[in-house]
Design an enzyme around this catalytic site. Structure first.
Site, PDB file in Angstrom:
ATOM      1  N   ASP A 196     -10.731 -10.513   5.236  1.00 15.32           N
ATOM      2  CA  ASP A 196     -12.740 -10.431   4.681  1.00 15.32           C
ATOM      3  C   ASP A 196     -12.846 -12.061   4.821  1.00 15.32           C
ATOM      4  OD1 ASP A 196     -12.855  -7.919   2.774  1.00 15.32           O
ATOM      5  OD2 ASP A 196     -12.762  -8.069   1.355  1.00 15.32           O
ATOM      6  N   LYS A 241       4.495 -14.835   3.058  1.00 15.76           N
ATOM      7  CA  LYS A 241       3.998 -16.116   1.727  1.00 15.76           C
ATOM      8  C   LYS A 241       6.399 -15.997   1.202  1.00 15.76           C
ATOM      9  CE  LYS A 241       3.351 -18.634  -2.190  1.00 15.76           C
ATOM     10  NZ  LYS A 241       2.673 -19.587  -2.148  1.00 15.76           N
ATOM     11  N   ASP A 265      -5.561  -8.022   4.903  1.00 13.83           N
ATOM     12  CA  ASP A 265      -6.481  -6.814   4.210  1.00 13.83           C
ATOM     13  C   ASP A 265      -7.576  -8.347   3.646  1.00 13.83           C
ATOM     14  OD1 ASP A 265      -8.470  -5.679   2.816  1.00 13.83           O
ATOM     15  OD2 ASP A 265      -7.238  -4.990   0.514  1.00 13.83           O
ATOM     16  N   TYR A 297       0.451  -0.817   0.237  1.00 15.50           N
ATOM     17  CA  TYR A 297      -0.287   0.037  -0.254  1.00 15.50           C
ATOM     18  C   TYR A 297       0.273   1.057  -0.009  1.00 15.50           C
ATOM     19  CZ  TYR A 297      -3.691  -3.413   1.003  1.00 15.50           C
ATOM     20  OH  TYR A 297      -4.988  -3.868   0.561  1.00 15.50           O
ATOM     21  N   ASP A 333      -1.427 -19.254   1.432  1.00 16.65           N
ATOM     22  CA  ASP A 333      -2.430 -19.480   1.463  1.00 16.65           C
ATOM     23  C   ASP A 333      -2.534 -21.291   2.148  1.00 16.65           C
ATOM     24  OD1 ASP A 333       1.175 -20.265   0.890  1.00 16.65           O
ATOM     25  OD2 ASP A 333       0.336 -21.618  -0.321  1.00 16.65           O
TER      26      ASP A 333
END
Ligand code: GGG
Length: 349
Positions: free
Chosen positions: A243, A183, A239, A132, A215
């Site tokens: 969700d 990751k 983020d 970001y 993942d």
């Protein structure tokens, strides 16, 4: 008495901010609430999201910011949303994005055999770095040779302070497990997260620290959500995972969040955006904003009012006295009336 800046923003944000104001008037009338009209309307008129110097005013003169949502298709690339919301998060250096994911009623669980007992965790999302930032761009746009580059920033300071915050919160709240998601098997820079996580975890021998690839944690959150109490992760992965967390707890209509830095003015906002498809129709679920208001009250030291508000919201959800997204029939305002009713009458469950 605390001084609270209320920034409704756009669309659904305006509707839920009004409900928060009503609840604050009843629950914590001692606080001063000052409204600011930063959002698309003002941006379209003036070309400015927030006036220069405003961030300093919030930092120096306000105890908290309660934010609705920003997003409006009339503004190209949602430039005002970036200027206002990212401007506040970055400008106030609010490096912790704290997002509780707690199921309020077994009925709302999308997972077979997983209920309130199993779905209750918090995510510490890094909030000032990662993907970001404005570093990158597009070269040879619109040609067959087009190149789009976006850089991810991970600083030692930024990674350490969010991991520190996650462990400190876990210890203070009697949690026994902290998971970190990155990751690092594909993104070399994420090794910084692995190393820092191990270093910080060594200072908390009573807490089980577990590293996941993002993942794998996404899969495990669906398969075995009960394994998770506290998750710390990057800005982008936070983020996405929150969700997923919202979906596990009944959807965006019930997902609250806080943007924190102990040395700055905190900002509280529902996870949801401006919801243009349903905004302005008295359909938006006020629960996310009311649970966010509870987070703010707790941060301001009002533990009992915060708890009462959380219990009142939970009671309305369990009684199905809520909006359609949760299986009720009420509008935004009427669902808030039910919360207000329960704040005034502790016998009403
Ligand atoms: N409260 C979170 C928020 O406002 N996020 C900004 C956002 O997601 N904007 C896009 C939209 O509202 O559609």
């Amino acid at each position: 008495m605390a001084k609270i800046a209320l920034i409704p923003g756009d669309g659904a944000g305006i509707e839920v901010a009004e409900q928060a104001r009503r609840v604050l008037e009843k629950l914590a009338p001692q606080h001063q609430v000052v409204s600011f009209d930063y959002g698309a309307e003002r941006y379209l008129k003036t070309g400015v999201g927030m006036p220069p110097g405003q961030i300093e005013v919030f930092r120096e003169e306000f105890d908290a910011i309660l934010f609705g949502a920003v997003g409006d298709a009339r503004v190209k690339d949602n430039a005002h949303a970036r200027e206002i919301l990212l401007g506040l998060r970055f400008g106030l250096d609010l490096y912790v994005n704290f997002r509780p994911c707690r199921l309020l009623d077994d009925r709302l669980s999308p997972l077979k055999g997983k209920g309130k007992k199993e779905i209750d965790f918090v995510v510490f999302r890094e909030n000032t770095e990662g993907m970001y930032n404005a570093i990158g761009g597009v070269f040879k746009k619109g040609t067959p040779d087009e190149v789009a580059v976006a850089e991810e920033i991970n600083t030692r300071k930024g990674v350490k302070r969010i991991i520190d915050a996650a462990f400190a919160w876990a210890k203070k709240n009697g949690k026994k497990r902290v998971a970190m998601a990155d990751k690092s098997n594909a993104i070399g820079a994420h090794e910084l997260w692995v190393r820092t996580f191990r270093e910080v975890a060594a200072g908390y021998p009573e807490i089980a620290a577990k590293h996941y690839y993002v993942d794998a944690i996404a899969m495990q959150l669906v398969v075995k959500p009960e394994d998770f109490e506290v998750i710390v992760t990057t800005n982008l992965f936070g983020d996405i995972l929150t969700d997923l967390g919202a979906a596990l707890t009944g959807g965006m209509g019930v997902a609250p969040s806080a943007n924190l830095n102990p040395e700055s003015t905190p900002l509280f906002e529902p996870v949801h955006g401006s919801a243009p498809d349903i905004a302005g129709k008295n359909l938006v679920n006020p629960c996310a904003m009311l649970l966010t208001t509870a987070l703010m009250l707790r941060e301001l030291g009002d533990e009992q009012p915060a708890l009462r508000l959380e219990q009142a919201v939970e009671a309305t959800v369990q009684a199905q006295k809520t909006t359609r997204d949760l299986g009720g029939t009420l509008g935004t305002r009427e669902a808030t009336d039910e919360v207000l009713l329960r704040l005034g009458n502790t016998d009403l469950r």
